[in-house]
Design a protein around this motif. Structure first.
Motif, PDB file in Angstrom:
ATOM      1  N   PRO A  58       0.778  -1.245   0.000  1.00  0.00           N
ATOM      2  CA  PRO A  58       0.000   0.000   0.000  1.00  0.00           C
ATOM      3  C   PRO A  58       0.813   1.302   0.000  1.00  0.00           C
ATOM      4  N   THR A  59       2.075   1.262   0.360  1.00  0.00           N
ATOM      5  CA  THR A  59       2.867   2.490   0.464  1.00  0.00           C
ATOM      6  C   THR A  59       4.170   2.342  -0.305  1.00  0.00           C
ATOM      7  N   VAL A  64       9.063  -1.024  -1.750  1.00  0.00           N
ATOM      8  CA  VAL A  64      10.514  -1.240  -1.750  1.00  0.00           C
ATOM      9  C   VAL A  64      10.876  -2.413  -0.846  1.00  0.00           C
ATOM     10  N   LYS A  65      10.190  -2.571   0.273  1.00  0.00           N
ATOM     11  CA  LYS A  65      10.464  -3.710   1.161  1.00  0.00           C
ATOM     12  C   LYS A  65      10.169  -5.036   0.458  1.00  0.00           C
ATOM     13  N   MET A  94       5.867  -5.002 -10.364  1.00  0.00           N
ATOM     14  CA  MET A  94       5.923  -3.828  -9.493  1.00  0.00           C
ATOM     15  C   MET A  94       6.539  -2.624 -10.198  1.00  0.00           C
ATOM     16  N   TYR A  95       6.998  -2.823 -11.436  1.00  0.00           N
ATOM     17  CA  TYR A  95       7.604  -1.741 -12.203  1.00  0.00           C
ATOM     18  C   TYR A  95       6.525  -0.858 -12.813  1.00  0.00           C
ATOM     19  N   LYS A 176      -4.325   3.103 -10.753  1.00  0.00           N
ATOM     20  CA  LYS A 176      -5.009   2.262  -9.767  1.00  0.00           C
ATOM     21  C   LYS A 176      -4.612   2.630  -8.337  1.00  0.00           C
ATOM     22  N   GLU A 177      -3.874   3.741  -8.220  1.00  0.00           N
ATOM     23  CA  GLU A 177      -3.389   4.211  -6.912  1.00  0.00           C
ATOM     24  C   GLU A 177      -2.346   3.269  -6.309  1.00  0.00           C
ATOM     25  N   HIS A 178      -1.599   2.567  -7.173  1.00  0.00           N
ATOM     26  CA  HIS A 178      -0.496   1.710  -6.728  1.00  0.00           C
ATOM     27  C   HIS A 178       0.827   2.418  -7.011  1.00  0.00           C
ATOM     28  N   TRP A 179       1.718   2.355  -6.054  1.00  0.00           N
ATOM     29  CA  TRP A 179       3.056   2.912  -6.257  1.00  0.00           C
ATOM     30  C   TRP A 179       3.874   1.892  -7.028  1.00  0.00           C
ATOM     31  N   ARG A 180       4.398   2.314  -8.167  1.00  0.00           N
ATOM     32  CA  ARG A 180       5.192   1.443  -9.035  1.00  0.00           C
ATOM     33  C   ARG A 180       6.629   1.964  -9.097  1.00  0.00           C
TER      34      ARG A 180
END
Length: 194
Positions: A58-59, A64-65, A94-95, A176-180
């Motif tokens: 979510p963040t 990164v983790k 995740m890219y 989609k409000e996902h951090w890539r």
């Protein structure tokens, strides 16, 4: 009559003891079977078990983790070719679209295999990593996009020597409000450009 009552009492006591012993034996067998059926997952299986469609981090820090967990699997763990491809696709998922478009899946996997082979040839392992605190994540807007920048320090063991490498990750928020992951570089290289 007294004898009959005491014999009957002894019988019921004996029956109660037998029932308790049977229940204990049955329960202990069931527990033993359950503990034998427990399968311990490897770190690779644990990472691959996450469904990013349903459980995307979510963040920026969590992205990164999780990406760092995948990276540890790449360089530290034993896996099949199929698992390596699955790990690679999990990482690539995740890219940011712009970063993912830089290489075909086949080229990405081949480059990754070469990088992993070089890493292992030099006897490197990633001992651990530490991301920036959530309060140290820099968020900003540029060209109509929301970005986040954070640091991650990797502690690498080379034989018996420990070394740390600090990287800066840039993430972009998608529709989609996902951090890539938009990109990353060594922190020293980024600081030299600033």
């Amino acid at each position: 009559m007294k004898r009959f009552k005491s014999a009957r009492g002894a019988f019921f006591l004996m029956l109660l003891v037998i029932i308790v012993l049977i229940a204990y034996y049955t329960l202990s067998l069931k527990t033993k079977k359950q503990s034998e059926n427990i399968v311990t997952m490897t770190p690779v299986q644990t990472v691959l078990n996450r469904d990013l469609n349903k459980d995307y981090p979510p963040t920026p820090k969590e992205v990164v983790k999780y990406y760092s967990e995948i990276t540890k699997c790449f360089y530290n763990e034993t896996y099949t070719d199929e698992e390596l491809e699955q790990l690679a696709m999990q990482a690539k998922a995740m890219y940011d679209d712009k970063l993912a478009a830089n290489k075909s899946d086949e080229d990405y996997i081949n480059d990754l295999k070469a990088e992993i082979a070089g890493f292992r040839e030099q006897n490197y392992t990633i001992s651990s990593y530490a991301t920036s605190a959530s309060t140290d994540v820099e968020r900003f807007s540029q060209d109509g996009y929301n970005f986040a920048r954070l640091y991650c320090t990797y502690f690498i063991r080379i034989g018996t020597v420990m070394q740390s490498i600090e990287e800066v990750y840039l993430l972009r928020l998608d529709e989609k409000e996902h951090w890539r992951i938009f990109g990353w570089d060594l922190a020293s290289a980024v600081e030299d450009r600033d």
